[in-house]
Design an enzyme around this catalytic site. Structure first.
Site, PDB file in Angstrom:
ATOM      1  N   ASP A 121       0.791  -1.230   0.000  1.00 36.64           N
ATOM      2  CA  ASP A 121       0.000   0.000   0.000  1.00 36.64           C
ATOM      3  C   ASP A 121       0.824   1.283   0.000  1.00 36.64           C
ATOM      4  OD1 ASP A 121       0.983  -0.426   2.517  1.00 36.64           O
ATOM      5  OD2 ASP A 121      -0.886   0.054   3.577  1.00 36.64           O
ATOM      6  N   GLN A 122       2.152   1.185  -0.066  1.00 32.84           N
ATOM      7  CA  GLN A 122       2.936   2.431  -0.070  1.00 32.84           C
ATOM      8  C   GLN A 122       2.850   3.072  -1.451  1.00 32.84           C
ATOM      9  OE1 GLN A 122       6.623   0.254   0.987  1.00 32.84           O
ATOM     10  NE2 GLN A 122       7.613   1.364  -0.704  1.00 32.84           N
ATOM     11  N   GLY A 148      15.506  12.286 -22.176  1.00 34.00           N
ATOM     12  CA  GLY A 148      15.876  12.073 -23.564  1.00 34.00           C
ATOM     13  C   GLY A 148      16.737  10.864 -23.790  1.00 34.00           C
ATOM     14  N   GLY A 149      18.041  11.090 -24.001  1.00 36.98           N
ATOM     15  CA  GLY A 149      18.918  10.016 -24.435  1.00 36.98           C
ATOM     16  C   GLY A 149      18.792   9.796 -25.936  1.00 36.98           C
ATOM     17  N   TRP A 150      19.587   8.890 -26.451  1.00 46.00           N
ATOM     18  CA  TRP A 150      19.617   8.671 -27.902  1.00 46.00           C
ATOM     19  C   TRP A 150      18.240   8.309 -28.456  1.00 46.00           C
ATOM     20  CZ3 TRP A 150      22.841   9.797 -31.672  1.00 46.00           C
ATOM     21  CH2 TRP A 150      22.705   9.156 -32.905  1.00 46.00           C
ATOM     22  N   GLU A 206      19.609  14.684 -27.906  1.00 44.11           N
ATOM     23  CA  GLU A 206      20.613  14.262 -28.866  1.00 44.11           C
ATOM     24  C   GLU A 206      20.034  14.241 -30.286  1.00 44.11           C
ATOM     25  OE1 GLU A 206      22.758  10.729 -27.649  1.00 44.11           O
ATOM     26  OE2 GLU A 206      22.320  11.136 -25.541  1.00 44.11           O
ATOM     27  N   TYR A 284      33.330   9.830 -24.793  1.00 43.83           N
ATOM     28  CA  TYR A 284      33.372   8.430 -25.235  1.00 43.83           C
ATOM     29  C   TYR A 284      32.600   8.287 -26.524  1.00 43.83           C
ATOM     30  CZ  TYR A 284      29.345   9.129 -22.144  1.00 43.83           C
ATOM     31  OH  TYR A 284      28.251   9.662 -21.510  1.00 43.83           O
ATOM     32  N   ASP A 285      32.648   7.093 -27.102  1.00 44.65           N
ATOM     33  CA  ASP A 285      32.046   6.844 -28.415  1.00 44.65           C
ATOM     34  C   ASP A 285      32.644   7.755 -29.477  1.00 44.65           C
ATOM     35  OD1 ASP A 285      30.520   4.893 -27.284  1.00 44.65           O
ATOM     36  OD2 ASP A 285      28.590   5.868 -27.579  1.00 44.65           O
ATOM     37  N   TRP A 423      29.178   6.889 -17.584  1.00 43.44           N
ATOM     38  CA  TRP A 423      28.150   6.042 -18.188  1.00 43.44           C
ATOM     39  C   TRP A 423      28.704   4.625 -18.211  1.00 43.44           C
ATOM     40  CZ3 TRP A 423      23.148   6.684 -19.777  1.00 43.44           C
ATOM     41  CH2 TRP A 423      22.573   5.550 -20.374  1.00 43.44           C
TER      42      TRP A 423
END
Length: 445
Positions: A121-122, A148-150, A206, A284-285, A423
């Protein structure tokens, strides 16, 4: 996505010819005592993935168990989605929203931060409740919702298109995440159910003004509209904080790209930096496993190629204050198989992405560490360039290990930057090896 990462810089890699030559390894002065203040003042921002609680079985509690919670300053919860009508939303819509993971899924005592099982019930359960419990143990820790994100940047351009659409979009995000007014899902949710969980908003569009995922809309006017959207978020967040007599403001941050062409297409740097508390730089990437040749994905320095230093300098040249630049660091690697040409494997033709646990060409650090220790792979390090890779004669993985991350932490201090972003947190080892390396590096210990 992995939901944000697989396509992230296949696009940017196509823009290499637009890159200016970057400085070789070395510092610009500043000294190891530089930075925004003492070692504890650096931002240490980790992304917690909504979907990691399933296949990876990585729960919020694991951040306490592996020691990361006490080292982080911020957790970015990935991700919140934007609907076709330009609103923040959640629900149980496959591929679009997962209210079950967010706030409906009950956790037992073993998976709970406070060691107490959820009840039927929480009003708040799931990841949101666990983040609230984690904050109770670490009062200085802040949690932001990352939008968002890719894959979920699809409707950002439409949401930011007009003054009216921006106002409505921002209000919906504040209602859902800051006020915590969640949709009712049985006994879960309701007005104010998630109040106090989130301390701000991270914009992960993005990309404004240039191509992202295949179904993501973009327009030439996105650059102007993103600036106005940032201002609208800042205005409404500050107004709500005042109405609540909140002692500290709600934070507003953004994830921003490496490629100069993408920066210039979508970001009025001087103006947005007035309203953003800081930005998380894509670190990165730089190259991805879908490319025909192996290449570094996250080098600190790389002349004539994408690099962390090049990204930092690109943002500084356009007017970003150094102390608001937080360097993104990968807790995963990009991999190729069928590598030919001999040598150490770097820069050679490849047949395609390497087989991996979750997605071809993408592997968590904790798995790559096992490969490095297996004896089948040789560990290579470019000490001048600040990157590492594994190669067994056929398969190559480019990744960051503790040695590389320590070098990057030293760079953050030497160049007086804002801190480090990761990430993603679920890719670290069970004892938080990568998080510990960066934390010690930022402390100079």
């Amino acid at each position: 996505m992995r939901r944000s990462m697989l396509g992230r810089l296949a696009v940017a890699a196509c823009s290499l010819s637009l890159l200016t030559a970057f400085a070789p390894a070395g510092g610009d002065g500043g000294g190891a005592s530089g930075g925004p203040g003492s070692g504890t003042s650096y931002k240490k921002v980790g992304y917690f993935t909504q979907w990691g609680v399933y296949g990876r079985d990585f729960q919020v509690r694991d951040l306490e168990a592996n020691g990361s919670a006490g080292k982080l300053t911020h957790i970015n919860y990935a991700f919140g989605n934007v609907s076709a009508d330009g609103r923040c939303f959640t629900g149980n819509v496959p591929g679009e929203a997962d209210a079950w993971a967010d706030y409906a899924r009950p956790l037992d005592a073993a998976d709970s931060v406070d060691g107490v099982a959820d009840t039927v019930d929480q009003p708040l359960a799931g990841n949101f409740n666990q983040l609230r419990e984690l904050k109770a143990k670490h009062p200085g820790l802040k949690v932001l919702i990352s939008l968002g994100g890719w894959s979920w940047s699809t409707h950002f351009s439409d949401a930011a298109l007009t003054p009216a659409s921006r106002k409505a979009f921002v209000a919906s995000c504040i209602d859902l995440y800051i006020k915590g007014d969640l949709p009712q899902d049985g006994t879960r949710g309701g007005a104010g159910a998630a109040a106090g969980v989130f301390d701000g908003i991270d914009l992960d569009w993005e990309w404004p003004g240039s191509a992202g995922d295949t179904d993501t809309t973009y327009r030439p006017e996105d650059k102007r509209n993103f600036t106005a959207l940032v201002k609208e978020f800042r205005t409404q967040l500050d107004a709500y904080a005042r109405s609540q007599k909140r002692r500290t403001k709600y934070e507003l941050t953004a994830f921003v790209p490496t490629a100069p062409a993408k920066i210039d297409a979508g970001f009025d740097v001087r103006r947005i930096m007035r309203d953003l508390d800081f930005v998380n730089l894509q670190g990165y990437d730089f190259h991805v496993s879908g490319e025909p040749r192996t290449a570094q994905q996250s080098a600190l320095y790389a002349r004539g190629d994408f690099s962390v230093h090049g990204t930092v300098e690109a943002w500084k040249r356009r007017g970003a204050p150094a102390h608001k630049l937080v360097v993104g660091m990968p807790f995963y690697g990009q991999g190729w198989t069928g590598v030919s040409g001999g040598g150490d494997g770097m820069g050679q033709p490849a047949a395609g992405p390497a087989p991996a646990t979750w997605a071809a060409g993408y592997e968590d650090y904790k798995a790559l560490k096992k490969l490095a220790e297996s004896g089948a792979y040789q560990v290579h390090r470019d000490r001048r360039g600040g990157h590492a890779w594994l190669f067994d004669g056929t398969t190559l993985w480019t990744y960051d290990d503790p040695w590389v991350l320590r070098a990057k932490a030293d760079y953050v201090r030497e160049h007086r930057l804002g801190g480090a972003m990761f990430w993603s947190l679920d890719a670290d080892t069970a004892d938080g090896e990568l998080m510990t390396a960066v934390d010690r590096g930022l402390r100079g210990s």
